[in-house]
Design an enzyme around this catalytic site. Structure first.
Site, PDB file in Angstrom:
ATOM      1  N   ASN A  12      25.970  22.470  27.330  1.00 25.26           N
ATOM      2  CA  ASN A  12      24.673  22.905  26.823  1.00 25.26           C
ATOM      3  C   ASN A  12      24.505  22.295  25.435  1.00 25.26           C
ATOM      4  O   ASN A  12      25.138  22.738  24.485  1.00 25.26           O
ATOM      5  CB  ASN A  12      24.659  24.443  26.760  1.00 25.26           C
ATOM      6  CG  ASN A  12      23.409  24.984  26.104  1.00 25.26           C
ATOM      7  OD1 ASN A  12      22.453  24.255  25.856  1.00 25.26           O
ATOM      8  ND2 ASN A  12      23.420  26.279  25.820  1.00 25.26           N
ATOM      9  N   LYS A  14      21.989  22.376  23.576  1.00 25.52           N
ATOM     10  CA  LYS A  14      21.105  23.201  22.726  1.00 25.52           C
ATOM     11  C   LYS A  14      20.091  22.303  22.007  1.00 25.52           C
ATOM     12  O   LYS A  14      19.692  21.278  22.540  1.00 25.52           O
ATOM     13  CB  LYS A  14      21.940  24.045  21.753  1.00 25.52           C
ATOM     14  CG  LYS A  14      23.025  24.841  22.464  1.00 25.52           C
ATOM     15  CD  LYS A  14      23.642  25.878  21.606  1.00 25.52           C
ATOM     16  CE  LYS A  14      24.797  26.535  22.349  1.00 25.52           C
ATOM     17  NZ  LYS A  14      25.350  27.673  21.641  1.00 25.52           N
ATOM     18  N   HIS A 100      20.435  32.445  28.785  1.00 23.13           N
ATOM     19  CA  HIS A 100      21.440  32.214  27.738  1.00 23.13           C
ATOM     20  C   HIS A 100      21.236  33.268  26.638  1.00 23.13           C
ATOM     21  O   HIS A 100      20.114  33.665  26.354  1.00 23.13           O
ATOM     22  CB  HIS A 100      21.282  30.801  27.166  1.00 23.13           C
ATOM     23  CG  HIS A 100      22.410  30.432  26.254  1.00 23.13           C
ATOM     24  ND1 HIS A 100      22.465  30.855  24.949  1.00 23.13           N
ATOM     25  CD2 HIS A 100      23.536  29.718  26.472  1.00 23.13           C
ATOM     26  CE1 HIS A 100      23.584  30.403  24.398  1.00 23.13           C
ATOM     27  NE2 HIS A 100      24.254  29.713  25.301  1.00 23.13           N
ATOM     28  N   GLU A 102      21.191  33.095  23.577  1.00 18.78           N
ATOM     29  CA  GLU A 102      20.276  32.701  22.495  1.00 18.78           C
ATOM     30  C   GLU A 102      18.823  32.880  22.921  1.00 18.78           C
ATOM     31  O   GLU A 102      17.957  33.172  22.098  1.00 18.78           O
ATOM     32  CB  GLU A 102      20.583  31.260  22.057  1.00 18.78           C
ATOM     33  CG  GLU A 102      21.876  31.220  21.243  1.00 18.78           C
ATOM     34  CD  GLU A 102      22.676  29.932  21.345  1.00 18.78           C
ATOM     35  OE1 GLU A 102      22.118  28.907  21.768  1.00 18.78           O
ATOM     36  OE2 GLU A 102      23.875  29.972  20.999  1.00 18.78           O
ATOM     37  N   GLU A 170      29.454  34.701  29.362  1.00 22.83           N
ATOM     38  CA  GLU A 170      29.566  34.235  27.982  1.00 22.83           C
ATOM     39  C   GLU A 170      29.514  35.432  27.027  1.00 22.83           C
ATOM     40  O   GLU A 170      28.423  35.917  26.712  1.00 22.83           O
ATOM     41  CB  GLU A 170      28.403  33.296  27.647  1.00 22.83           C
ATOM     42  CG  GLU A 170      28.346  32.062  28.510  1.00 22.83           C
ATOM     43  CD  GLU A 170      27.634  30.933  27.783  1.00 22.83           C
ATOM     44  OE1 GLU A 170      28.301  29.921  27.527  1.00 22.83           O
ATOM     45  OE2 GLU A 170      26.464  31.075  27.460  1.00 22.83           O
ATOM     46  N   GLY A 176      30.078  29.931  19.845  1.00 23.50           N
ATOM     47  CA  GLY A 176      29.976  29.224  18.572  1.00 23.50           C
ATOM     48  C   GLY A 176      30.800  29.815  17.440  1.00 23.50           C
ATOM     49  O   GLY A 176      30.611  29.463  16.276  1.00 23.50           O
ATOM     50  N   SER A 214      33.193  29.143  23.006  1.00 23.20           N
ATOM     51  CA  SER A 214      34.213  28.435  22.213  1.00 23.20           C
ATOM     52  C   SER A 214      35.261  27.722  23.069  1.00 23.20           C
ATOM     53  O   SER A 214      36.431  27.639  22.676  1.00 23.20           O
ATOM     54  CB  SER A 214      34.887  29.395  21.219  1.00 23.20           C
ATOM     55  OG  SER A 214      33.926  29.868  20.284  1.00 23.20           O
TER      56      SER A 214
HETATM   57  C1  PEP Z   1      27.087  28.322  24.691  1.00 19.63           C
HETATM   58  O1  PEP Z   1      26.209  28.339  23.849  1.00 19.63           O
HETATM   59  O2  PEP Z   1      26.798  28.441  25.885  1.00 19.63           O
HETATM   60  C2  PEP Z   1      28.458  28.162  24.251  1.00 19.63           C
HETATM   61  C3  PEP Z   1      29.397  28.515  25.061  1.00 19.63           C
HETATM   62  O3  PEP Z   1      28.648  27.664  22.993  1.00 19.63           O
HETATM   63  P1  PEP Z   1      30.066  27.283  22.332  1.00 19.63           P
HETATM   64  O4  PEP Z   1      30.854  26.522  23.349  1.00 19.63           O
HETATM   65  O5  PEP Z   1      29.706  26.435  21.152  1.00 19.63           O
HETATM   66  O6  PEP Z   1      30.721  28.551  21.967  1.00 19.63           O
END
Ligand code: PEP
Length: 251
Positions: A12, A14, A100, A102, A170, A176, A214
């Protein structure tokens, strides 16, 4: 059972990437995929919508799939700034991320909205990756499994089958942040997700469940080996070809 579910490593991007860098990254991933000759796992990249068509063109023939990061529930109409699943497909997308965290936070998307978006993906003939996950406060209150259950029941449309659905777990607090749950915590969450899916659909055992939060090259082997994990949804590390390919290798 696990190997009958073909691992999916999804990136992703973003709101990152201008044309030159994005095309360079897409090119590196396409050649990495070709060189590795993987046909036992799938790679998906979800660039910003402005770059979807160009990225789809850049990875054509490599086996790397391209997806959207969100879609509107409607096919067309007066929805300024939004994109329909049909538009994503028209631009070369085969998948779309919906729900997601976000989007749920920044745009106040509810489970009902996420479900409508997953249905829109089906209508357009693309595969929804439905995201769910608890916040830190919910985890600390011991509510993780209950939250996942409620999000799944609200976000997965009736009529779901394993061929038409990918679920990404997630934990919001792991996105992040560099923090990850233990593999036992991931396995417990995934086992619960699969159990809840069992009450919602007939072939829950075949649905691919991705872990996200992460994931990077150095922890991918461990996280992907957790029970019931069929791949990863990767944010930050998907912006570096070597990291993303290392995660794909771990799958
Ligand atoms: C995400 O935003 O779906 C995500 C998993 O981000 P990150 O890998 O940066 O934690």
């Amino acid at each position: 059972m696990a190997r009958t579910r073909r691992p999916l490593i999804a990136g992703n991007w973003k709101m990152n990437g201008l044309r030159a860098d994005a095309l360079a990254l897409a090119g590196e991933l396409a050649s990495g995929m070709k060189q590795a000759g993987w046909n036992d796992r799938e790679l998906l990249i979800c660039p910003p919508a402005t770059l979807l068509a160009a990225v789809a063109e850049a990875v054509k023939g490599s086996g790397v799939f391209v997806g959207g990061q969100d879609c509107h529930a409607k096919a067309s109409g007066a929805h300024t700034g939004d994109l329909s699943a049909e538009m994503l497909r028209d631009a070369g997308a085969s998948h779309v991320i919906v729900g997601h965290s976000e989007r749920r936070t920044d745009h106040r998307e509810t489970d009902a909205v996420v479900r409508a978006k997953a249905e829109a993906a089906w209508r357009a003939g693309i595969l929804p990756v439905v995201c769910i996950g608890e916040t830190l406060a919910e985890r600390e209150a011991g509510r993780t499994l209950g939250v996942l259950e409620a999000q799944l029941s609200g976000s997965v449309p009736a009529g779901a089958t394993a061929a038409k659905l990918v679920v990404a777990y997630e934990p919001v607090w792991a996105i992040g942040t560099g923090k990850t749950p233990t593999t036992a915590e991931v396995a417990a969450a995934h086992a619960h997700i699969r159990k809840v899916l069992g009450s919602l659909m007939a072939d829950a055992g075949a649905v691919r469940l991705l872990y996200g939060g992460s994931v990077k090259g150095s922890n991918a082997v461990e996280l992907l080996a957790a029970g019931d994990v069929d791949g990863a949804l990767v944010g930050g590390a998907s912006l570096k070809a070597d990291e993303f390919l290392a995660i794909a290798k771990a799958a």
